[in-house]
Write a protein that holds these residues in place. Sequence first.
Motif, short mmCIF file in Angstrom:
data_model
loop_
_atom_site.label_atom_id
_atom_site.label_comp_id
_atom_site.label_asym_id
_atom_site.label_seq_id
_atom_site.Cartn_x
_atom_site.Cartn_y
_atom_site.Cartn_z
N ASN A 90 -82.00 35.59 3.48
CA ASN A 90 -81.63 35.43 2.08
C ASN A 90 -81.36 33.95 1.82
O ASN A 90 -80.50 33.34 2.46
CB ASN A 90 -80.39 36.25 1.73
CG ASN A 90 -79.95 36.01 0.30
OD1 ASN A 90 -80.68 36.28 -0.64
ND2 ASN A 90 -78.76 35.46 0.14
N CYS A 96 -85.82 36.73 0.95
CA CYS A 96 -85.39 37.13 -0.38
C CYS A 96 -84.50 36.05 -0.96
O CYS A 96 -84.17 35.08 -0.28
CB CYS A 96 -84.69 38.49 -0.36
SG CYS A 96 -83.20 38.55 0.65
N THR A 124 -92.22 38.04 2.41
CA THR A 124 -91.09 38.30 1.51
C THR A 124 -90.77 39.79 1.53
O THR A 124 -91.55 40.61 2.00
CB THR A 124 -91.39 37.87 0.06
OG1 THR A 124 -92.30 38.80 -0.53
CG2 THR A 124 -91.97 36.46 0.01
N THR A 125 -89.61 40.13 1.00
CA THR A 125 -89.19 41.53 0.98
C THR A 125 -90.06 42.38 0.06
O THR A 125 -89.95 43.61 0.09
CB THR A 125 -87.72 41.66 0.57
OG1 THR A 125 -87.52 40.97 -0.68
CG2 THR A 125 -86.81 41.07 1.63
N SER A 126 -90.91 41.75 -0.74
CA SER A 126 -91.86 42.54 -1.54
C SER A 126 -92.72 43.41 -0.63
O SER A 126 -93.10 44.52 -1.02
CB SER A 126 -92.75 41.61 -2.37
OG SER A 126 -92.02 40.97 -3.38
N PRO A 148 -88.00 39.92 -3.95
CA PRO A 148 -86.93 39.05 -3.43
C PRO A 148 -85.79 38.79 -4.40
O PRO A 148 -84.65 38.62 -3.99
CB PRO A 148 -87.69 37.75 -3.10
CG PRO A 148 -89.08 38.17 -2.82
CD PRO A 148 -89.34 39.33 -3.74
N VAL A 184 -82.86 41.83 -4.36
CA VAL A 184 -82.28 42.41 -3.14
C VAL A 184 -80.75 42.38 -3.18
O VAL A 184 -80.09 43.38 -2.88
CB VAL A 184 -82.80 41.68 -1.89
CG1 VAL A 184 -82.06 42.14 -0.64
CG2 VAL A 184 -84.31 41.92 -1.73
#
Length: 404
Positions: free
Chosen positions: A199, A332, A355-357, A363, A366
């Motif tokens: 993050n 993220c 990325t968290t996608s 991102p 989150v």
Amino acid sequence: MQPTITLNCPHYSSFIPTKQESIRWYNVPMPRKKLPVYAIGLMSGTSVDGIDGVVLKIADKGELTIHSTVNFDYPKDIKDKIRRLIDRKIMDAQQSENLDTELAQYYAEVVCGLLETIDRKNIAVIGCHGQTIHHSPDSDPSFSLQIGSGAELARLAKIAVVTDFRSADLAAGGQGAPLAPAFHQAAFASKTDNRSVINIGGISNITFLPADDKNDVMGFDTGPGNTLMDYWCRIHFDCDYDNNGEIAESGTIQLDFLDMLLKDAYFEMPPPKSTGLEYFNEQWLKEKLSLWEGRDHATNTDILMTLTALTAKTIADQLNKLEPEAATAYVCGGGAKNRVLITLLKQQTTIIIDTTSALGIDPQWVEAAAFAWMAHRTLNRLTSTLPSVTGASKPTIAGVLSRP
């Protein structure tokens, strides 16, 4: 008189703020709602740019899905007030209290927008992180202060609100941060692959998620994320942040200055550890610059590029310690949008950066989703902190519950 805001929303009418007692969760019986349920999460981070709001759907088998989102940019005067309070330039108790109430009203605006997407009766709880003013986990006594009145927000939204997520962990001997790793585990852990989640907000943190249950989740703050870059942009480029890294891109990394910055003791500290703007701030950077002999020969763009490299390097150093256990890291936070920062990060590690996608959550959302999830846990008397991350003596039920 307390400041007032007229909310341009059919869910609310004009109001004058009033005080309402917050109650702690302990020993308060609360019925558990059958899953799936929906919870609202509100996050305003150390970048002091605004509020992210999400409606999170929590399904009966634990699946987590973003239902809807809202972003609210703080007005300039609010940003200035928050930064002045963080910098101790606001010392008057009445002014601080006014800002506490005023922020709750802005949080209510975000809730108002989210309620355009879902019926209020479907929302079980709101989780509001609040705006961090000071985080001091290593002082005696330790404390962490976030403002944005939960009681006022509950009154306006007419929905139960959970705030003050850090105090219970601090009371149990922990750092009170980072809190997101428990959510990262719930949302992103794999049964077959070790993963890391990075993050990059004002401060950066990293979470290591082991594939099996034999090893503990690990997480800690790596150091500055966007905060030093944002400060440099405000002072020298008349903007709040370096959009996509476009300003820094034309600069040159000053390697001797970067080496000096990397010698700061925080980067060598072992986890558990956490930090904030009370450490990595304007004063920290000014002190480093005053000791650097090359300052007169570097442009402001060079400094920005070097600060970008500092964030990338401190994250990459920690990622490399996880290799080969973690083959992929998912980014993220606002830093995920900084192309130059992500390029520098990729150049300094062989770990795959995504990325968290790729894991189902954009991102930007989150952290807000994390506090929706935590609030739902609190409402159901379930713990949401990890001693392996914070160093606390036990997991805690995080937060203070305010009823409407």
